[in-house]
Design an enzyme around this catalytic site. Structure first.
Site, PDB file in Angstrom:
ATOM      1  CB  VAL A  97      -6.332 -11.552   3.082  1.00 16.00           C
ATOM      2  CG1 VAL A  97      -7.392 -12.349   3.600  1.00 16.00           C
ATOM      3  CG2 VAL A  97      -5.377 -10.792   3.965  1.00 16.00           C
ATOM      4  CG  ASN A 131     -12.667  -0.154   2.627  1.00 19.26           C
ATOM      5  OD1 ASN A 131     -12.174  -0.315   1.734  1.00 19.26           O
ATOM      6  ND2 ASN A 131     -13.345   1.266   3.093  1.00 19.26           N
ATOM      7  CD  GLU A 183      -7.759   6.087   2.712  1.00 20.49           C
ATOM      8  OE1 GLU A 183      -6.616   5.949   2.471  1.00 20.49           O
ATOM      9  OE2 GLU A 183      -8.654   6.756   2.143  1.00 20.49           O
ATOM     10  NE  ARG A 242      -3.929   1.705   2.650  1.00 20.34           N
ATOM     11  CZ  ARG A 242      -4.920   2.080   2.102  1.00 20.34           C
ATOM     12  NH1 ARG A 242      -5.267   1.398   1.008  1.00 20.34           N
ATOM     13  NH2 ARG A 242      -5.579   3.017   2.537  1.00 20.34           N
ATOM     14  CG  ASP A 290      -9.460   1.959   2.754  1.00 20.24           C
ATOM     15  OD1 ASP A 290      -8.659   2.945   3.389  1.00 20.24           O
ATOM     16  OD2 ASP A 290     -10.131   2.024   1.692  1.00 20.24           O
ATOM     17  CG  ASP A 308     -13.920   3.958   3.963  1.00 21.77           C
ATOM     18  OD1 ASP A 308     -15.031   3.970   3.800  1.00 21.77           O
ATOM     19  OD2 ASP A 308     -13.127   4.027   2.877  1.00 21.77           O
TER      20      ASP A 308
HETATM   21  N1  ADP Z   1      -4.147  -7.447   2.300  1.00 21.75           N
HETATM   22  C1  ADP Z   1      -4.676  -7.568   1.263  1.00 21.75           C
HETATM   23  N2  ADP Z   1      -4.971  -8.769   0.610  1.00 21.75           N
HETATM   24  C2  ADP Z   1      -5.708  -8.646  -0.529  1.00 21.75           C
HETATM   25  N3  ADP Z   1      -6.206  -7.774  -1.111  1.00 21.75           N
HETATM   26  C3  ADP Z   1      -5.935  -6.661  -0.721  1.00 21.75           C
HETATM   27  C4  ADP Z   1      -5.231  -6.177   0.639  1.00 21.75           C
HETATM   28  N4  ADP Z   1      -5.171  -5.025   0.659  1.00 21.75           N
HETATM   29  C5  ADP Z   1      -5.773  -4.313  -0.314  1.00 21.75           C
HETATM   30  N5  ADP Z   1      -6.290  -5.127  -1.072  1.00 21.75           N
HETATM   31  C6  ADP Z   1      -7.037  -4.787  -2.257  1.00 21.75           C
HETATM   32  O1  ADP Z   1      -6.701  -3.598  -2.762  1.00 21.75           O
HETATM   33  C7  ADP Z   1      -8.038  -3.115  -2.824  1.00 21.75           C
HETATM   34  C8  ADP Z   1      -7.658  -1.452  -2.003  1.00 21.75           C
HETATM   35  O2  ADP Z   1      -7.509  -1.624  -0.814  1.00 21.75           O
HETATM   36  P1  ADP Z   1      -8.163  -0.659   0.386  1.00 21.75           P
HETATM   37  O3  ADP Z   1      -7.190  -1.100   1.531  1.00 21.75           O
HETATM   38  O4  ADP Z   1      -9.486  -0.733   0.567  1.00 21.75           O
HETATM   39  O5  ADP Z   1      -7.756   0.779  -0.150  1.00 21.75           O
HETATM   40  P2  ADP Z   1      -8.048   2.105  -0.633  1.00 21.75           P
HETATM   41  O6  ADP Z   1      -9.777   1.773  -0.814  1.00 21.75           O
HETATM   42  O7  ADP Z   1      -7.629   3.188   0.073  1.00 21.75           O
HETATM   43  O8  ADP Z   1      -7.432   2.300  -2.376  1.00 21.75           O
HETATM   44  C9  ADP Z   1      -8.984  -3.759  -1.932  1.00 21.75           C
HETATM   45  O9  ADP Z   1     -10.137  -3.456  -2.301  1.00 21.75           O
HETATM   46  C10 ADP Z   1      -8.374  -5.125  -2.206  1.00 21.75           C
HETATM   47  O10 ADP Z   1      -9.039  -5.639  -3.590  1.00 21.75           O
HETATM   48 MG    MG Z   2     -10.925   0.667   0.247  1.00 23.43          MG
END
Ligand code: ADP
Ligand code: MG
Length: 372
Positions: free
Chosen positions: A132, A243, A258, A75, A256, A238
């Site tokens: 995951v 999420n 943030e 991330r 998520d 959020d």
């Molecule tokens: N640890 C993780 N394992 C699998 N997929 C993930 C993981 N972290 C994020 N993702 C994927 O990335 C997408 C965006 O992540 P998220 O943490 O919701 O960030 P944001 O919405 O701020 O961009 C998620 O919807 C998922 O598809």
């Molecule tokens: Mg998100």
């Protein structure tokens, strides 16, 4: 319930201009990984998926070191030159918050690897976590339009709602990590501090451009309706099903962090209810049935009270406040899309808010009467 047939949910898809180049990323991560693994590491896959979310960057990464394969997600914080959605972004704090929740509760979270607050290696801070497996209710096209969630049985959806709300209650049982949160100023309550920060965010987002009269009316409404607050907890922020990664109808990873904040638990309960109403209203606007029985306001409140022992109070206020928060975020995202030439500035700036009819109806006290 709102009547607007000109809405295209893909309009709010993430602007692509801030994406990074995979080859460049691979080279930089190749250099960086051995500094934390302490041994040679090989990247076997790197992908930038188009997924839910639009404020940070998510990279899928497979890497091997010390004879073990690791399935990772990186991330990355947005860079200032990407005209980010939020004015400040503390990714290391998100990492430490997840660490805190992981070490103090049974909330399912991705395995944390490392946080790199130094912007030099990738041009912005980033952290690594385990990837995951599972399914997430999609934002684009909205899960209410047709998705795994509309295809499972009513019973299964009730299970999803129940396990989700139990997990939310578990999050709220975490000790408040004061050192990781913005605490209220002198004479301020946690909710007032929350509203103040939203106002500051809106002032920043609307600087030098036409503001939204609807949002400004929303702020006045909020000031006039502030309730007596329940004791503050660590709120996820959020708190929505988009999420959450699910396996077998239960959360296996809460993503998520943030928007995490110090505030009344009702902030999260209302966000969960509101975001489903948002996607449900979109489905109804598109002439689709959606999921009118799912995450209903009273059902969520009852299930939350059973799971947490705390009856949510003043949900009229908190759900309207959720609609206002979402309006400010949407205003910001649309301003950004206009900046990148991906959207046109509407004549009526309130049209930048996809759910303007919902927020208008809530401010008028007329929304719930129109909900089937
Ligand atoms: N640890 C993780 N394992 C699998 N997929 C993930 C993981 N972290 C994020 N993702 C994927 O990335 C997408 C965006 O992540 P998220 O943490 O919701 O960030 P944001 O919405 O701020 O961009 C998620 O919807 C998922 O598809
Ligand atoms: Mg998100």
């Amino acid at each position: 319930m709102p009547d607007n047939d000109s809405i295209d949910p893909t309009e709010v898809a993430r602007p692509s201009s801030s994406r990074r180049d995979p080859e460049w990323l691979r080279a930089r991560l190749d250099d960086w990984l051995p500094t934390v693994t302490g041994s040679p590491a090989t990247i076997t896959r790197l992908e930038i998926p188009s997924a839910n979310g639009m404020s940070s960057e998510t990279i899928v990464l497979d890497a091997a070191w010390e004879d073990t394969d690791h399935r990772l997600v990186v991330r990355v914080a947005p860079t200032p030159d990407s005209d980010p959605v939020f004015p400040t972004y503390d990714l290391d704090r998100q990492f430490r918050l997840i660490e805190h929740v992981a070490s103090t509760t049974d909330v399912p979270l991705p395995t944390l690897y490392w946080s790199e607050p130094d912007p030099r290696p990738l041009g912005a801070p980033f952290f690594l976590m385990g990837r995951v497996d599972g399914v997430i209710p999609p934002d684009v096209m909205p899960y209410t339009f047709g998705s795994w969630l509309t295809e499972v049985s009513d019973d299964d959806r009730r299970t999803v709602a129940g396990t989700t709300i139990e997990t939310l209650a578990m999050i709220h049982s975490a000790p408040v990590p004061e050192e990781l949160l913005d605490l209220p100023g002198p004479g301020e309550t946690p909710l007032r501090a929350h509203v103040r920060r939203l106002r500051e965010f809106y002032a920043w987002a609307s600087q030098g451009r036409a503001g939204s009269p609807l949002i400004e009316r929303g702020f006045s409404w909020v000031d006039e309706h502030l309730p007596v607050e329940s004791d503050p907890v660590l709120t996820w922020g959020d708190a929505r099903i988009g999420n959450i990664i699910y396996q077998d109808l239960s959360p296996v990873a809460i993503l998520d962090w943030e928007m995490a904040a110090h505030g009344p638990r009702e902030l999260d309960v209302a966000w969960l209810i509101f975001l489903h109403r948002f996607f449900q209203d979109l489905a109804e606007m598109a002439g689709l049935p959606g999921l009118p029985e799912f995450l209903r306001r009273d059902d969520v409140a009852d299930a939350y009270a059973r799971s947490s022992g705390h009856e949510p109070r003043d949900l009229d206020f908190y759900i309207t406040y959720a609609a206002l928060i979402h309006a400010v975020v949407m205003y910001r995202i649309q301003s950004r899309a206009i900046h990148f030439g991906q959207a046109e500035e509407p004549v009526d700036t309130d049209d930048m808010i996809l759910h303007r009819a919902t927020l208008e109806a809530m401010l008028a006290g007329a929304y719930w009467a129109g909900v089937r």
